[in-house]
Design an enzyme around this catalytic site. Sequence first.
Site, PDB file in Angstrom:
ATOM      1  N   LEU A  93       0.812  -1.225   0.000  1.00  0.00           N
ATOM      2  CA  LEU A  93       0.000   0.000   0.000  1.00  0.00           C
ATOM      3  C   LEU A  93       0.842   1.270   0.000  1.00  0.00           C
ATOM      4  O   LEU A  93       0.376   2.331   0.429  1.00  0.00           O
ATOM      5  CB  LEU A  93      -0.992   0.014   1.182  1.00  0.00           C
ATOM      6  CG  LEU A  93      -2.013  -1.132   1.200  1.00  0.00           C
ATOM      7  CD1 LEU A  93      -2.958  -0.968   2.380  1.00  0.00           C
ATOM      8  CD2 LEU A  93      -2.811  -1.182  -0.106  1.00  0.00           C
ATOM      9  N   ASN A 116       7.871   0.562  -8.622  1.00  0.00           N
ATOM     10  CA  ASN A 116       7.808   2.014  -8.784  1.00  0.00           C
ATOM     11  C   ASN A 116       7.880   2.321 -10.271  1.00  0.00           C
ATOM     12  O   ASN A 116       8.592   1.646 -11.020  1.00  0.00           O
ATOM     13  CB  ASN A 116       8.967   2.690  -8.062  1.00  0.00           C
ATOM     14  CG  ASN A 116       8.865   2.560  -6.559  1.00  0.00           C
ATOM     15  OD1 ASN A 116       9.744   1.983  -5.919  1.00  0.00           O
ATOM     16  ND2 ASN A 116       7.809   3.080  -5.976  1.00  0.00           N
ATOM     17  N   TYR A 153      14.077   3.786 -14.678  1.00  0.00           N
ATOM     18  CA  TYR A 153      12.843   3.002 -14.658  1.00  0.00           C
ATOM     19  C   TYR A 153      12.850   1.969 -15.780  1.00  0.00           C
ATOM     20  O   TYR A 153      12.649   0.773 -15.552  1.00  0.00           O
ATOM     21  CB  TYR A 153      11.628   3.916 -14.782  1.00  0.00           C
ATOM     22  CG  TYR A 153      10.355   3.163 -15.092  1.00  0.00           C
ATOM     23  CD1 TYR A 153       9.857   2.217 -14.204  1.00  0.00           C
ATOM     24  CD2 TYR A 153       9.656   3.387 -16.280  1.00  0.00           C
ATOM     25  CE1 TYR A 153       8.694   1.505 -14.479  1.00  0.00           C
ATOM     26  CE2 TYR A 153       8.496   2.692 -16.565  1.00  0.00           C
ATOM     27  CZ  TYR A 153       8.018   1.751 -15.664  1.00  0.00           C
ATOM     28  OH  TYR A 153       6.878   1.039 -15.956  1.00  0.00           O
ATOM     29  N   PHE A 194       1.999   0.065 -23.227  1.00  0.00           N
ATOM     30  CA  PHE A 194       2.185   1.431 -23.704  1.00  0.00           C
ATOM     31  C   PHE A 194       1.417   2.342 -22.732  1.00  0.00           C
ATOM     32  O   PHE A 194       1.625   2.239 -21.525  1.00  0.00           O
ATOM     33  CB  PHE A 194       1.805   1.522 -25.179  1.00  0.00           C
ATOM     34  CG  PHE A 194       2.929   1.014 -26.051  1.00  0.00           C
ATOM     35  CD1 PHE A 194       3.638   1.866 -26.857  1.00  0.00           C
ATOM     36  CD2 PHE A 194       3.323  -0.330 -26.000  1.00  0.00           C
ATOM     37  CE1 PHE A 194       4.715   1.417 -27.617  1.00  0.00           C
ATOM     38  CE2 PHE A 194       4.398  -0.792 -26.745  1.00  0.00           C
ATOM     39  CZ  PHE A 194       5.087   0.073 -27.557  1.00  0.00           C
ATOM     40  N   ASN A 195       0.543   3.207 -23.141  1.00  0.00           N
ATOM     41  CA  ASN A 195      -0.073   4.144 -22.192  1.00  0.00           C
ATOM     42  C   ASN A 195      -1.397   3.615 -21.679  1.00  0.00           C
ATOM     43  O   ASN A 195      -2.443   3.815 -22.312  1.00  0.00           O
ATOM     44  CB  ASN A 195      -0.268   5.512 -22.861  1.00  0.00           C
ATOM     45  CG  ASN A 195       1.063   6.198 -23.134  1.00  0.00           C
ATOM     46  OD1 ASN A 195       1.912   5.656 -23.824  1.00  0.00           O
ATOM     47  ND2 ASN A 195       1.250   7.376 -22.570  1.00  0.00           N
ATOM     48  N   HIS A 248       0.066  10.960 -15.305  1.00  0.00           N
ATOM     49  CA  HIS A 248      -0.508  10.533 -16.579  1.00  0.00           C
ATOM     50  C   HIS A 248      -1.395  11.625 -17.166  1.00  0.00           C
ATOM     51  O   HIS A 248      -2.078  12.357 -16.439  1.00  0.00           O
ATOM     52  CB  HIS A 248      -1.292   9.238 -16.400  1.00  0.00           C
ATOM     53  CG  HIS A 248      -0.415   8.064 -16.094  1.00  0.00           C
ATOM     54  ND1 HIS A 248      -0.904   6.826 -15.745  1.00  0.00           N
ATOM     55  CD2 HIS A 248       0.944   7.936 -16.101  1.00  0.00           C
ATOM     56  CE1 HIS A 248       0.103   6.001 -15.538  1.00  0.00           C
ATOM     57  NE2 HIS A 248       1.225   6.647 -15.749  1.00  0.00           N
ATOM     58  N   PHE A 294       4.209  19.567 -22.581  1.00  0.00           N
ATOM     59  CA  PHE A 294       5.646  19.773 -22.746  1.00  0.00           C
ATOM     60  C   PHE A 294       6.031  19.646 -24.219  1.00  0.00           C
ATOM     61  O   PHE A 294       6.244  18.561 -24.729  1.00  0.00           O
ATOM     62  CB  PHE A 294       6.405  18.758 -21.889  1.00  0.00           C
ATOM     63  CG  PHE A 294       6.130  18.924 -20.419  1.00  0.00           C
ATOM     64  CD1 PHE A 294       6.781  19.901 -19.682  1.00  0.00           C
ATOM     65  CD2 PHE A 294       5.182  18.125 -19.791  1.00  0.00           C
ATOM     66  CE1 PHE A 294       6.505  20.068 -18.326  1.00  0.00           C
ATOM     67  CE2 PHE A 294       4.909  18.280 -18.444  1.00  0.00           C
ATOM     68  CZ  PHE A 294       5.565  19.267 -17.705  1.00  0.00           C
ATOM     69  N   ASP A 340      11.800  12.698 -24.530  1.00  0.00           N
ATOM     70  CA  ASP A 340      10.433  12.452 -24.981  1.00  0.00           C
ATOM     71  C   ASP A 340      10.423  12.296 -26.506  1.00  0.00           C
ATOM     72  O   ASP A 340      10.514  13.288 -27.234  1.00  0.00           O
ATOM     73  CB  ASP A 340       9.512  13.619 -24.593  1.00  0.00           C
ATOM     74  CG  ASP A 340       8.790  13.387 -23.280  1.00  0.00           C
ATOM     75  OD1 ASP A 340       8.882  12.262 -22.752  1.00  0.00           O
ATOM     76  OD2 ASP A 340       8.145  14.323 -22.783  1.00  0.00           O
TER      77      ASP A 340
END
Length: 329
Positions: A32, A75, A140, A168-169, A188, A207, A285
Amino acid sequence: MILVTGGAGYIGSHVTRELINQGYKVIVLDNLSTGHQSAVDGRAVFKLGDISDRQILDDLFNQYDIEAVMHFAANCLVGESVQNPLKYYDNNVGKTTRLIQSMIKHKVNRLIFSSTCAIYGEPEQDLITEQLPKNPINPYGRSKLMIETILNDTSNSDGLSYISLRYFNAAGAHFSSEIGEDHDPETHLIPNILRHLQGATEEIDVFGNDYDTPDGTCIRDYIHVQDLSKAHILALKYLLSQPKIGLQYNLGNGEGHSIKEVISECERITNKRAKVNYAPKRPGDPPILVASSSKIVNELGWVPDYTLTDIVRSAWKWHLKHPHGYESF
C-alpha cells in the site's frame, strides 16, 4: 490460486477483478505504498506486506496452492527514477529477484510480468515491434529490462515459465466506475486533464508543441485498462497450458493520438474547455511512440475493444463519482 503482487494498484486492481470474474481465486499482496486497499476486489484474499519479505512469501506459498504469480509491484515514475535510481534498482530489481527466489524455492514456476515500452528508449521507427533494440534512457526502463533479462536467465537455469507484457499508455477506468486511476503524484495525461477540467488545477501543462508531428505535440498509444486486463487473462491461460515458455508481448492499440487530440476529446466528452500551458520539451520524450501488437494478436488472439473515446468516457465517469480519488469512498 493466483498471487497478484501490487494488486491494490491501478492496473493490478483491474486485473484482479477480471481474474475473479473469470473464476480464478486470487490473493493480493501489496504494501500500500502507492496502492489503495479499497481498490482491491472484496472477493480476493488481501495480505498487507512487501514482496521482499521472505517470511510473508513463505507463508503464502505454504498456505495456498498458488499456480502462478502476476507481478505488478513496482515504482514507475520516470522522473523519480532519474532523481533516485537506487530506489528503482532496489524496489524493482532487487525485490523482484527475491520474489523469484521464493517462487523457485516453493516450486511455483509460472510468472506474468508487468513490463513497459520504456525498455525501447527512443526507437528509430514509429511502430514499435518486440524485435526492436532495447535501449532504455532512464533507470525506470533499465530496471524493467533488467528484470526481463533475469527472467530469461532464470528460465534457462531453473525452468521458470514466464510472459512479459510491455504496456504502452494504460488509461481509462473500470466501466462500473468502482475502480479507476488514482496516483499521488499523478503524472498521466488523461487523469491530469480531467482533474483540471474538474477545477482541481488552473491549467494543464503540455511539454512541447513543436515536435515533427501533424499538430506539433507528442503522439502516444493509449490502451484501455480493461483491454489490458483481457490480455493478462489470455496470457495466464496460455502460460498455464504450456510446460515451459518465455515470451514477450507489446500491449497497445496500434494507433497514436497527439496530446492536442487527447485534450480535445476530453473537452468534447466533458463539455468543458481546458486552459493549456505549453512548456519546453522534456529531455528523452520521443515525438511518436505507437505499439505493434500484432504478435499477441496473432499468437493469443487478443484484440483491443476500446477506443480513445471509451477511455475518456470511463475515466470521466470515475472522476465524477470519485472527485478526490479513493478518498471519496
